[in-house]
Design an enzyme around this catalytic site. Structure first.
Site, PDB file in Angstrom:
ATOM      1  N   GLY A   1      38.568  28.981  12.095  1.00 31.82           N
ATOM      2  CA  GLY A   1      39.719  29.215  12.956  1.00 31.82           C
ATOM      3  C   GLY A   1      40.095  30.686  12.959  1.00 31.82           C
ATOM      4  O   GLY A   1      39.666  31.478  12.107  1.00 31.82           O
TER       5      GLY A   1
ATOM      6  N   TYR B   1      38.270  29.156  26.946  1.00 35.95           N
ATOM      7  CA  TYR B   1      39.707  29.345  27.147  1.00 35.95           C
ATOM      8  C   TYR B   1      40.091  30.639  26.430  1.00 35.95           C
ATOM      9  O   TYR B   1      39.254  31.229  25.731  1.00 35.95           O
ATOM     10  CB  TYR B   1      40.518  28.154  26.625  1.00 35.95           C
ATOM     11  CG  TYR B   1      40.027  27.541  25.329  1.00 35.95           C
ATOM     12  CD1 TYR B   1      40.246  28.180  24.120  1.00 35.95           C
ATOM     13  CD2 TYR B   1      39.334  26.334  25.318  1.00 35.95           C
ATOM     14  CE1 TYR B   1      39.806  27.633  22.922  1.00 35.95           C
ATOM     15  CE2 TYR B   1      38.881  25.780  24.130  1.00 35.95           C
ATOM     16  CZ  TYR B   1      39.126  26.426  22.936  1.00 35.95           C
ATOM     17  OH  TYR B   1      38.670  25.868  21.755  1.00 35.95           O
TER      18      TYR B   1
ATOM     19  N   MET C   1      34.162  27.909  23.559  1.00 35.06           N
ATOM     20  CA  MET C   1      35.608  28.147  23.630  1.00 35.06           C
ATOM     21  C   MET C   1      35.939  28.813  24.972  1.00 35.06           C
ATOM     22  O   MET C   1      36.301  29.997  25.039  1.00 35.06           O
ATOM     23  CB  MET C   1      36.065  28.971  22.431  1.00 35.06           C
ATOM     24  CG  MET C   1      36.005  28.179  21.130  1.00 35.06           C
ATOM     25  SD  MET C   1      36.742  29.028  19.716  1.00 35.06           S
ATOM     26  CE  MET C   1      35.429  30.181  19.319  1.00 35.06           C
TER      27      MET C   1
ATOM     28  N   GLU D   1      35.324  33.045  13.569  1.00 32.69           N
ATOM     29  CA  GLU D   1      35.751  33.865  14.717  1.00 32.69           C
ATOM     30  C   GLU D   1      35.969  35.312  14.298  1.00 32.69           C
ATOM     31  O   GLU D   1      37.072  35.670  13.897  1.00 32.69           O
ATOM     32  CB  GLU D   1      37.016  33.280  15.334  1.00 32.69           C
ATOM     33  CG  GLU D   1      36.843  31.852  15.829  1.00 32.69           C
ATOM     34  CD  GLU D   1      38.125  31.311  16.471  1.00 32.69           C
ATOM     35  OE1 GLU D   1      38.984  32.114  16.917  1.00 32.69           O
ATOM     36  OE2 GLU D   1      38.279  30.086  16.516  1.00 32.69           O
ATOM     37  N   TYR D   2      34.931  36.136  14.437  1.00 27.45           N
ATOM     38  CA  TYR D   2      33.558  35.908  14.866  1.00 27.45           C
ATOM     39  C   TYR D   2      32.653  36.730  13.971  1.00 27.45           C
ATOM     40  O   TYR D   2      33.082  37.765  13.441  1.00 27.45           O
ATOM     41  CB  TYR D   2      33.344  36.349  16.317  1.00 27.45           C
ATOM     42  CG  TYR D   2      34.240  35.661  17.312  1.00 27.45           C
ATOM     43  CD1 TYR D   2      33.934  34.370  17.756  1.00 27.45           C
ATOM     44  CD2 TYR D   2      35.395  36.285  17.781  1.00 27.45           C
ATOM     45  CE1 TYR D   2      34.741  33.736  18.680  1.00 27.45           C
ATOM     46  CE2 TYR D   2      36.216  35.647  18.694  1.00 27.45           C
ATOM     47  CZ  TYR D   2      35.893  34.369  19.130  1.00 27.45           C
ATOM     48  OH  TYR D   2      36.709  33.722  20.023  1.00 27.45           O
TER      49      TYR D   2
END
Length: 354
Positions: free
Chosen positions: A110, A214, A212, A150-151
């Site tokens: 996350g 978005y 992802m 990420e990431y």
């Protein structure tokens, strides 16, 4: 029907027809082979719902096929996993009793979740981390691991990074696959740009890749459009799919992400709003962008205010998945849907062929 009966039956015209029908059906009955329709049935599509550790909602497990629990993290000693709110995680695993076909995964990472770079760079730490993932699968009884780093090579979220992260990410996924075996699911969340991961090496290892698609803009334009338009001048879901193909991810491993929230800008600051809380303020109207296949809220003069997905755009994205032979859909997160499950039900209806 015995061979002798068949021989006798062939002696008459009616029996001859019966025998022909029998032998025509015999290969299907004996081989148990699937027709092309069965092999590509809607039931094989995956619907991945992220469910967070901090929400209290109990999701309806009939609306998705995979539950990604957010989150676990690389522990402080870099050699294992720490799970947020483990009691809630156990609650989610119990949903398998309601839907035995449901797969529950622990999503590790996350935004802002670090220590990946240090762990993945060290052979012994990396293997110990993978072994701990396997231990947790046995202890809790869940179905696999989703990696949400990420990431790799990027420190935007305030985490450590290294130029070697991309190569070490591949080693991490290999070690995880070896530790948890082919019997468990191994997936990852990928940037819409398809950067940071060597997909030609990683794609054969994983079961599928969650795009992802978005947060693809900062709120001044639509953050999750399907196609380009004046309110979607940058990255789009369609562009992301094409970039992942070019990077080495086959269509049957591409899972298209959809947001259950929107983004806008107010007084120069980006803000977020779950779909269930989206409301038109005085002096605003909803506009449908037929090029982007996306709705947005605008001022009466037409100026863009806020972009989000609604049931219409979600259906179009789900149909896109079917039309392009993608593996399925993913959404962040289940708690953003409204009380009648407008978005999750729309995805389920299209992808399951209901």
């Amino acid at each position: 029907m015995s061979i002798s009966l068949i021989v006798n039956a062939i002696r008459s015209w009616r029996g001859f027809v019966t025998a022909i029908l029998f032998f025509a059906l015999l290969p299907v009955a004996c081989t148990g082979s699937k027709s092309s329709v069965e092999e590509n049935s809607p039931e094989e599509k995956v619907i991945v719902a992220y469910v967070t550790s901090w929400s209290r909602v109990i999701p309806d497990p009939s609306l998705f096929t995979v539950l990604n629990y957010a989150f676990g993290h690389v522990n402080d000693s870099f050699d294992g996993v720490r799970i947020d709110n483990p009691d809630r995680f156990r609650q989610m695993i119990k949903l398998k009793e309601t839907n035995p076909r449901l797969k529950v995964l622990l999503s590790i990472g996350g935004w802002g979740s670090g220590r990946f770079s240090e762990m993945a760079a060290n052979d012994s730490l990396r293997k110990a981390f993978a072994k701990d993932c396997s231990r947790l699968i046995e202890e809790y009884g869940f179905d696999g691991i989703d990696i949400d780093w990420e990431y790799p090579t990027i420190d935007w979220a305030g985490i450590s990074s290294s130029p070697d992260d991309t190569e070490n990410f591949t080693l991490l996924m290999r070690d995880l696959r070896e530790a948890i075996s082919d019997q468990k699911l191994l997936t990852l969340a990928s940037s819409a740009t398809a950067k940071y991961v060597d997909f030609k090496s990683v794609a054969p290892i994983v079961d599928f890749v969650n795009l992802m698609t978005y947060d693809m803009s900062d709120g001044v334009s639509h953050h999750a459009p399907l196609y380009s338009s004046s309110i979607a001048p940058g990255m789009t879901a369609d562009k992301s799919v094409k970039l992942h193909r070019e990077a080495g991810v086959p269509d049957d491993k591409i899972v298209l992400g959809m947001p259950f929230y929107g983004r806008g800008v107010n007084n120069g600051e980006t803000y977020y709003c779950d779909f269930k809380n989206v409301r038109l303020e005085e002096g605003q109207r909803e506009v449908w962008d037929s090029l982007a296949n996306s709705p947005y809220i605008a001022e009466m003069e037409g100026n863009y205010v806020f972009g989000y997905d609604n049931p219409k755009s979600i259906v179009l994205k789900s149909e896109y998945i079917l039309d392009h032979g993608l593996r399925g859909a993913m959404y962040w997160d289940y708690n953003g849907d409204d009380s009648i499950k407008s978005l999750s039900s729309a995805i389920h209806k299209v992808l399951m062929g209901l």
